[in-house]
Design a protein around this motif. Structure first.
Motif, PDB file in Angstrom:
ATOM      1  N   PRO A  70      28.885  57.780  30.466  1.00 34.97           N
ATOM      2  CA  PRO A  70      28.212  56.705  29.716  1.00 34.97           C
ATOM      3  C   PRO A  70      29.120  55.512  29.410  1.00 34.97           C
ATOM      4  CG  PRO A  70      27.691  58.842  28.751  1.00 34.97           C
ATOM      5  CD  PRO A  70      28.773  59.066  29.768  1.00 34.97           C
ATOM      6  N   ILE A  71      30.374  55.766  29.140  1.00 36.59           N
ATOM      7  CA  ILE A  71      31.311  54.687  28.830  1.00 36.59           C
ATOM      8  C   ILE A  71      31.657  53.894  30.088  1.00 36.59           C
ATOM      9  CG2 ILE A  71      33.675  54.195  28.018  1.00 36.59           C
ATOM     10  CD1 ILE A  71      33.361  56.652  26.181  1.00 36.59           C
ATOM     11  N   LEU A  72      31.589  54.550  31.254  1.00 41.30           N
ATOM     12  CA  LEU A  72      31.949  53.910  32.510  1.00 41.30           C
ATOM     13  C   LEU A  72      30.765  53.293  33.242  1.00 41.30           C
ATOM     14  CD1 LEU A  72      34.478  56.613  33.725  1.00 41.30           C
ATOM     15  CD2 LEU A  72      35.007  54.341  32.792  1.00 41.30           C
ATOM     16  N   GLN A  73      29.584  53.393  32.663  1.00 44.74           N
ATOM     17  CA  GLN A  73      28.381  52.845  33.297  1.00 44.74           C
ATOM     18  C   GLN A  73      28.555  51.348  33.557  1.00 44.74           C
ATOM     19  OE1 GLN A  73      25.671  54.710  34.186  1.00 44.74           O
ATOM     20  NE2 GLN A  73      24.800  52.907  35.147  1.00 44.74           N
ATOM     21  N   GLY A  74      28.468  50.936  34.824  1.00 41.81           N
ATOM     22  CA  GLY A  74      28.560  49.527  35.189  1.00 41.81           C
ATOM     23  C   GLY A  74      29.966  49.019  35.436  1.00 41.81           C
ATOM     24  N   VAL A  75      30.979  49.878  35.344  1.00 40.18           N
ATOM     25  CA  VAL A  75      32.367  49.463  35.559  1.00 40.18           C
ATOM     26  C   VAL A  75      32.559  48.980  36.994  1.00 40.18           C
ATOM     27  CG1 VAL A  75      34.679  50.458  35.885  1.00 40.18           C
ATOM     28  CG2 VAL A  75      33.481  50.800  33.751  1.00 40.18           C
ATOM     29  N   LYS A  76      33.369  47.934  37.139  1.00 38.36           N
ATOM     30  CA  LYS A  76      33.716  47.411  38.460  1.00 38.36           C
ATOM     31  C   LYS A  76      35.225  47.518  38.639  1.00 38.36           C
ATOM     32  CE  LYS A  76      33.627  43.331  41.407  1.00 38.36           C
ATOM     33  NZ  LYS A  76      33.268  41.902  41.511  1.00 38.36           N
ATOM     34  N   ILE A  77      35.643  48.209  39.714  1.00 41.23           N
ATOM     35  CA  ILE A  77      37.057  48.354  40.044  1.00 41.23           C
ATOM     36  C   ILE A  77      37.350  47.457  41.230  1.00 41.23           C
ATOM     37  CG2 ILE A  77      38.872  49.938  40.789  1.00 41.23           C
ATOM     38  CD1 ILE A  77      37.228  52.194  39.496  1.00 41.23           C
ATOM     39  N   ASP A  78      38.362  46.615  41.083  1.00 39.80           N
ATOM     40  CA  ASP A  78      38.743  45.685  42.140  1.00 39.80           C
ATOM     41  C   ASP A  78      40.258  45.740  42.304  1.00 39.80           C
ATOM     42  OD1 ASP A  78      38.544  43.763  44.110  1.00 39.80           O
ATOM     43  OD2 ASP A  78      37.988  42.125  42.757  1.00 39.80           O
ATOM     44  N   TYR A  79      40.741  45.148  43.376  1.00 40.81           N
ATOM     45  CA  TYR A  79      42.171  45.007  43.590  1.00 40.81           C
ATOM     46  C   TYR A  79      42.442  43.540  43.839  1.00 40.81           C
ATOM     47  CZ  TYR A  79      46.908  45.753  45.230  1.00 40.81           C
ATOM     48  OH  TYR A  79      48.268  45.715  45.351  1.00 40.81           O
ATOM     49  N   LYS A  80      43.326  42.959  43.052  1.00 43.16           N
ATOM     50  CA  LYS A  80      43.672  41.541  43.162  1.00 43.16           C
ATOM     51  C   LYS A  80      45.090  41.414  43.694  1.00 43.16           C
ATOM     52  CE  LYS A  80      39.975  40.168  40.815  1.00 43.16           C
ATOM     53  NZ  LYS A  80      38.878  39.432  41.318  1.00 43.16           N
ATOM     54  N   GLN A  81      45.255  40.557  44.681  1.00 46.56           N
ATOM     55  CA  GLN A  81      46.566  40.286  45.261  1.00 46.56           C
ATOM     56  C   GLN A  81      46.974  38.871  44.906  1.00 46.56           C
ATOM     57  OE1 GLN A  81      48.281  42.676  47.185  1.00 46.56           O
ATOM     58  NE2 GLN A  81      49.988  41.280  46.987  1.00 46.56           N
ATOM     59  N   SER A  82      48.238  38.691  44.505  1.00 43.36           N
ATOM     60  CA  SER A  82      48.755  37.359  44.213  1.00 43.36           C
ATOM     61  C   SER A  82      50.162  37.248  44.787  1.00 43.36           C
ATOM     62  CB  SER A  82      48.774  37.104  42.702  1.00 43.36           C
ATOM     63  OG  SER A  82      49.777  37.888  42.094  1.00 43.36           O
ATOM     64  N   MET A  83      50.766  36.090  44.626  1.00 42.52           N
ATOM     65  CA  MET A  83      52.118  35.889  45.145  1.00 42.52           C
ATOM     66  C   MET A  83      53.128  36.810  44.466  1.00 42.52           C
ATOM     67  SD  MET A  83      52.181  31.755  45.629  1.00 42.52           S
ATOM     68  CE  MET A  83      53.937  31.753  45.835  1.00 42.52           C
ATOM     69  N   LEU A  84      52.851  37.209  43.243  1.00 40.12           N
ATOM     70  CA  LEU A  84      53.768  38.054  42.488  1.00 40.12           C
ATOM     71  C   LEU A  84      53.500  39.541  42.683  1.00 40.12           C
ATOM     72  CD1 LEU A  84      53.838  36.001  39.183  1.00 40.12           C
ATOM     73  CD2 LEU A  84      55.528  36.003  41.024  1.00 40.12           C
ATOM     74  N   GLY A  85      52.529  39.892  43.483  1.00 38.80           N
ATOM     75  CA  GLY A  85      52.185  41.290  43.700  1.00 38.80           C
ATOM     76  C   GLY A  85      50.697  41.493  43.545  1.00 38.80           C
ATOM     77  N   GLY A  86      50.303  42.727  43.361  1.00 39.83           N
ATOM     78  CA  GLY A  86      48.891  43.036  43.226  1.00 39.83           C
ATOM     79  C   GLY A  86      48.674  44.153  42.238  1.00 39.83           C
TER      80      GLY A  86
END
Length: 117
Positions: A70-86
């Motif tokens: 129930p607490i995780l309902q609708g959660v979105k997991i993504d991975y972001k990459q930038s010049m300093l890492g990800g």
């Protein structure tokens, strides 16, 4: 229930390959603690148990304890990459407050939990 972007799934698959331990699940959990009362747990596990829901996104299998669902309902997991890492990001529409560092959160269900920052 949750959404895992293709970029996040790709990064997880790469991590599993680097570990060289064969097929693994990714456990997404909610843990007590942190400045705002709750924090996320994200790690690898070999086996599921009877309390787990198994969800698959882009070839990656996730385990979520039915109590955390129930607490995780609708959660979105993504991975972001930038010049300093990800890094992985978790966006939870149920969170009504987050810690300044972004590592913990509060929902309406745990709104009475005192902050510890």
């Amino acid at each position: 229930m949750i959404v895992v972007t293709e970029q996040a799934a790709y990064q997880i698959q790469e991590m599993i390959k680097e570990a060289g331990e064969g097929e693994q699940y990714v456990r997404l959990a909610v843990n007590g603690g942190g400045c705002s009362g709750l924090s996320y747990g994200l790690g690898f596990e070999k086996d599921a148990n009877e309390q787990d829901e198994i969800l698959e996104f882009h070839g990656v299998k996730f385990l979520i304890d039915k109590q955390d669902a129930p607490i995780l309902q609708g959660v979105k997991i993504d991975y972001k990459q930038s010049m300093l890492g990800g890094g992985f990001t978790i966006d939870n529409p149920n969170a009504i407050a987050t810690c300044g560092c972004g590592s913990s959160f509060r929902t309406a269900a745990n709104a009475g939990t005192p902050e510890q920052c």
